[in-house]
Write a protein that holds these residues in place. Sequence first.
Motif, PDB file in Angstrom:
ATOM      1  N   ARG A   1      17.032 -63.796  42.024  1.00 21.68           N
ATOM      2  CA  ARG A   1      16.382 -63.596  43.320  1.00 21.68           C
ATOM      3  C   ARG A   1      17.396 -63.711  44.464  1.00 21.68           C
ATOM      4  NH1 ARG A   1      11.544 -62.685  44.488  1.00 21.68           N
ATOM      5  NH2 ARG A   1      10.692 -63.434  42.533  1.00 21.68           N
TER       6      ARG A   1
ATOM      7  N   THR B   1      17.346 -56.157  38.444  1.00 23.55           N
ATOM      8  CA  THR B   1      17.218 -56.164  36.989  1.00 23.55           C
ATOM      9  C   THR B   1      18.007 -55.005  36.388  1.00 23.55           C
ATOM     10  OG1 THR B   1      15.070 -57.239  37.095  1.00 23.55           O
ATOM     11  CG2 THR B   1      15.588 -56.050  35.064  1.00 23.55           C
TER      12      THR B   1
ATOM     13  N   ARG C   1      23.250 -63.020  31.750  1.00 22.23           N
ATOM     14  CA  ARG C   1      22.194 -63.869  32.302  1.00 22.23           C
ATOM     15  C   ARG C   1      22.055 -65.107  31.425  1.00 22.23           C
ATOM     16  NH1 ARG C   1      18.297 -58.890  33.840  1.00 22.23           N
ATOM     17  NH2 ARG C   1      19.511 -57.929  32.237  1.00 22.23           N
TER      18      ARG C   1
ATOM     19  N   ALA D   1      19.546 -68.929  31.336  1.00 25.24           N
ATOM     20  CA  ALA D   1      18.429 -69.666  31.936  1.00 25.24           C
ATOM     21  C   ALA D   1      18.974 -70.804  32.790  1.00 25.24           C
ATOM     22  CB  ALA D   1      17.513 -70.209  30.842  1.00 25.24           C
TER      23      ALA D   1
ATOM     24  N   ASP E   1      14.908 -74.931  35.337  1.00 19.63           N
ATOM     25  CA  ASP E   1      13.718 -74.090  35.191  1.00 19.63           C
ATOM     26  C   ASP E   1      14.104 -72.883  34.346  1.00 19.63           C
ATOM     27  OD1 ASP E   1      11.490 -72.449  35.397  1.00 19.63           O
ATOM     28  OD2 ASP E   1      11.297 -72.666  37.572  1.00 19.63           O
ATOM     29  N   ARG E   2      13.728 -72.891  33.090  1.00 17.78           N
ATOM     30  CA  ARG E   2      14.146 -71.841  32.161  1.00 17.78           C
ATOM     31  C   ARG E   2      13.590 -70.465  32.528  1.00 17.78           C
ATOM     32  NH1 ARG E   2      17.593 -73.321  28.837  1.00 17.78           N
ATOM     33  NH2 ARG E   2      17.216 -71.704  27.304  1.00 17.78           N
ATOM     34  N   ARG E   3      12.609 -70.422  33.420  1.00 21.41           N
ATOM     35  CA  ARG E   3      12.080 -69.123  33.868  1.00 21.41           C
ATOM     36  C   ARG E   3      13.035 -68.441  34.833  1.00 21.41           C
ATOM     37  NH1 ARG E   3       6.730 -71.364  36.354  1.00 21.41           N
ATOM     38  NH2 ARG E   3       8.342 -72.801  36.989  1.00 21.41           N
ATOM     39  N   VAL E   4      13.881 -69.225  35.512  1.00 20.71           N
ATOM     40  CA  VAL E   4      14.844 -68.684  36.477  1.00 20.71           C
ATOM     41  C   VAL E   4      16.088 -68.233  35.718  1.00 20.71           C
ATOM     42  CG1 VAL E   4      16.303 -69.227  38.464  1.00 20.71           C
ATOM     43  CG2 VAL E   4      13.985 -70.167  38.324  1.00 20.71           C
ATOM     44  N   LYS E   5      16.476 -66.996  35.940  1.00 21.74           N
ATOM     45  CA  LYS E   5      17.663 -66.443  35.282  1.00 21.74           C
ATOM     46  C   LYS E   5      18.836 -66.448  36.265  1.00 21.74           C
ATOM     47  CE  LYS E   5      15.499 -65.731  31.514  1.00 21.74           C
ATOM     48  NZ  LYS E   5      15.452 -66.889  30.658  1.00 21.74           N
TER      49      LYS E   5
END
Length: 149
Positions: A57, A71, A85, A87, A91-95
Amino acid sequence: MGSTATTTVPTNGELMEALAAVGAAYFQDFAAAASRHGLSSSQAKALGAVQEPVPMRALAGRLGCDASNVTGIVDRLESLGLAHREAAAGDRRVKIVVITEQGREILGLIRGEMIRTHQAIGTMTDEQRVALHSVCVQVLPVLSGRTAP
């Protein structure tokens, strides 16, 4: 009686036009060098923006585009082995996008091959280089929205 040179202070509009012209010429030189390495200007710019690990982001913000566009850019850089990329630890959702050593090498080659830019900078005296750098350091935070004017 000797003549005195008068310097006309440029208007904001004149400075904006000069800055835009220099920026456009620099970008054309950068894009041409990037294309010689099979990269779009956005892909090469992304390499420059991830000199340290950056969340996807945040990279979108640095590139001035939507997260969905990032992406595709990062997909291409990964396929070429120039970035990857991982994790985020918290926060493993954030790359997080990380440049590879090969990515650093390619970015260095691109910057080294910006012939017109190197020629232009080469015409400057040391004092002019110091002054230009000082001006850039002064205005960049305001232009990038990192500080109030």
